[in-house]
Design an enzyme around this catalytic site. Structure first.
Site, PDB file in Angstrom:
ATOM      1  CE  LYS A 174      -2.384   3.546   1.610  1.00 16.83           C
ATOM      2  NZ  LYS A 174      -1.737   4.868   1.588  1.00 16.83           N
ATOM      3  CD  GLU A 248      12.666   5.135   8.254  1.00 18.85           C
ATOM      4  OE1 GLU A 248      12.480   6.277   8.737  1.00 18.85           O
ATOM      5  OE2 GLU A 248      12.741   4.896   7.046  1.00 18.85           O
ATOM      6  CB  CYS A 282      13.294   9.394   7.718  1.00 20.05           C
ATOM      7  SG  CYS A 282      11.550   9.270   7.306  1.00 20.05           S
TER       8      CYS A 282
END
Length: 477
Positions: A174, A248, A282
């Site tokens: 997804k 994460e 990130c």
């Protein structure tokens, strides 16, 4: 193509793309209903039940094929990234080569990582003959649901899929709603590589419709890369049905620049770390915690390095800084910069969005960054560097660790032994690099602590996350 567009225009559940460079509409893709997504999960489960019995020597050539498919189609896939989330084409090609390398790596390494581990049962054994035999084996869990972000639309998925398909699992993807073309291309990669037709599938599904898929009995576990809020929501749903997850989440990586560092070399490392993917990563460097004695020289050098990242057409191979992924994200980073400046931060470079269509924001540096400012307290997901002054080494460590996040960190120093000690012992993060910007690599365990999530991806540690680590004990009658 005209017929496809007519079809999607008549479909109410559309995933509409927008070109971040121009804000113009791109292709639209018909989404799946929840029932269709559940049917896909059931098909993947059936394929995985057979796949788990396939040996590593049969899996590995297919994963090698996946690497070849990626390389053979790299120009098309890089173009998709440019069109859907604004990634400069050169960065997209580099991302795809990293994906292919990851596939090759796990094709070669998976069998060794998942080899049964013998356990010595001789201690305390006093019976006749040899002690019992015992070992730990690594069995696949089943179908893994991957909820993935837009910023590295191929790499984030491949770093999950390559190890876990090699481990005998199946995958349902997804993806982020703004990269549907990339999501479908990822399914294509494994189909063209010759994997079982339903072993890895993409569902175009809204995040609000995720709960039934997470709860579905055909899904064994969940992996998510995304925001803290998304991670908490998915983890709560998965936890309620006792499904394992790897998460994460965000990061606000702090780089310490010590007083013995060469300011020009430090600025080069920091600018490269800050501007990876236009700062939309990130593990991009976000906070530069600089010992005061070297700060002025470091700031001058950082301005010169960041000036190199001029905004340009992302389809031009020479462009270093393309648009952000959306106008909404551009407006958010602009708001964080304005809030910081209004609360005492000072601009050294950039800081103002150009008056043009698209999601553009320039390379920006803020100094005099203090608690209470967005640049200090929040994650800056864009091309904005925050310089924070520290009195000395211990103060710098305190500042870096005083964050809700703990994904990556770095130390820049002329004394590598000193840097290694700080990295290994003092920094609260899933990774700590010395004299280099933080990056992910198939060989290195990747993940965070605190609000950056838990669990590890890639490496021998990551491939075992979605395995049943089973004890086998054998004794003769």
């Amino acid at each position: 193509m005209a017929e496809a567009r007519a079809f999607v225009a008549a479909t109410p559940n559309l995933f509409q793309t927008f070109n971040p460079a121009t804000a113009e509409k791109g292709l639209a893709y018909p989404g799946h209903t929840v029932d269709h997504a559940l049917s896909i999960a059931a098909n993947v489960h059936r394929a995985q039940v057979a796949w788990r019995r396939v040996g590593f020597r049969e899996r590995a050539p297919l994963m090698k094929n996946a690497a070849k498919v990626i390389r053979d189609n790299s120009s098309r896939y890089a173009g998709l990234m440019t069109e859907e989330m604004g990634k400069p084409v050169t960065d997209g090609l580099a991302e795809l080569e990293k994906c292919a390398t990851c596939c090759d790596y796990f094709a070669d390494a998976a069998e060794g990582f998942l080899k049964p581990i013998p356990i010595d049962m001789s201690a305390g054994y006093s019976g006749p003959g040899a002690p019992p035999k015992a070992f730990a084996t690594f069995n696949p869990l089943g179908v893994i649901l991957a909820v993935m972000p837009w910023n590295f639309p191929f790499w984030q998925v491949i770093r999950f899929a390559a190890p876990h398909l090699m481990a005998g699992n199946g995958g349902v993807l997804k993806h982020a709603s703004n990269v549907p073309g990339c999501a479908l291309a990822l399914e294509e990669i494994f189909r063209l590589a010759g994997f079982p037709i339903d072993l890895f599938r993409t569902v175009l599904l809204s995040s609000r419709d995720l709960r039934p898929l997470i709860e579905d009995p055909h899904i064994a576990a969940v992996t998510l890369t995304g925001s803290v809020a998304a991670g908490k929501s998915v983890a709560a749903t998965a936890g309620a049905v006792l499904k394992k997850g790897v998460y994460e989440l965000g990061g606000s990586d702090g780089y310490i620049v010590l007083e013995d560092a060469d300011p020009i070399a430090a600025a080069r490392i920091c600018a490269r770390g800050r501007m990876v993917n236009g700062g939309q990563s990130c593990i991009a460097a976000k906070r530069f915690v600089v010992v005061e004695s070297v700060r002025p020289a470091f700031e001058r050098a950082l301005v010169e390095e960041m000036k190199r990242f001029e905004m340009g057409d992302p389809s031009d191979p020479k462009t270093l800084l393309g648009p952000m992924e959306s106008v909404h994200s551009r407006d958010q980073i602009a708001s964080q910069v304005n809030q910081s400046v209004n609360n005492g931060a000072r601009l050294l470079l950039g800081g103002e969005a150009p008056k043009r269509p698209g999601a553009w924001f320039p390379a920006t540096i803020l100094t005099n960054v203090l608690p209470g400012q967005a640049a200090h307290d929040e994650e800056l997901f864009g091309p904005v560097a925050a310089v924070i002054s520290a009195k000395d080494e211990q103060d710098a460590i305190r500042i870096v660790n005083a964050s809700e996040f703990g994904l990556g960190s770095a130390v820049i120093t002329a004394d590598t032994a000193r840097g290694e000690r700080i990295a290994a012992e003092d920094l609260d993060a899933g990774a700590a690099f010395v004299n280099q910007n933080v990056r992910s690599d198939p060989r290195l365990p990747f993940g965070g602590v605190k609000n950056s999530g838990y669990g590890r991806e890639v490496s021998e540690f990551g491939i075992r996350e979605f395995c049943n680590i089973k004890t086998v004990f054998v004794e003769k009658l």
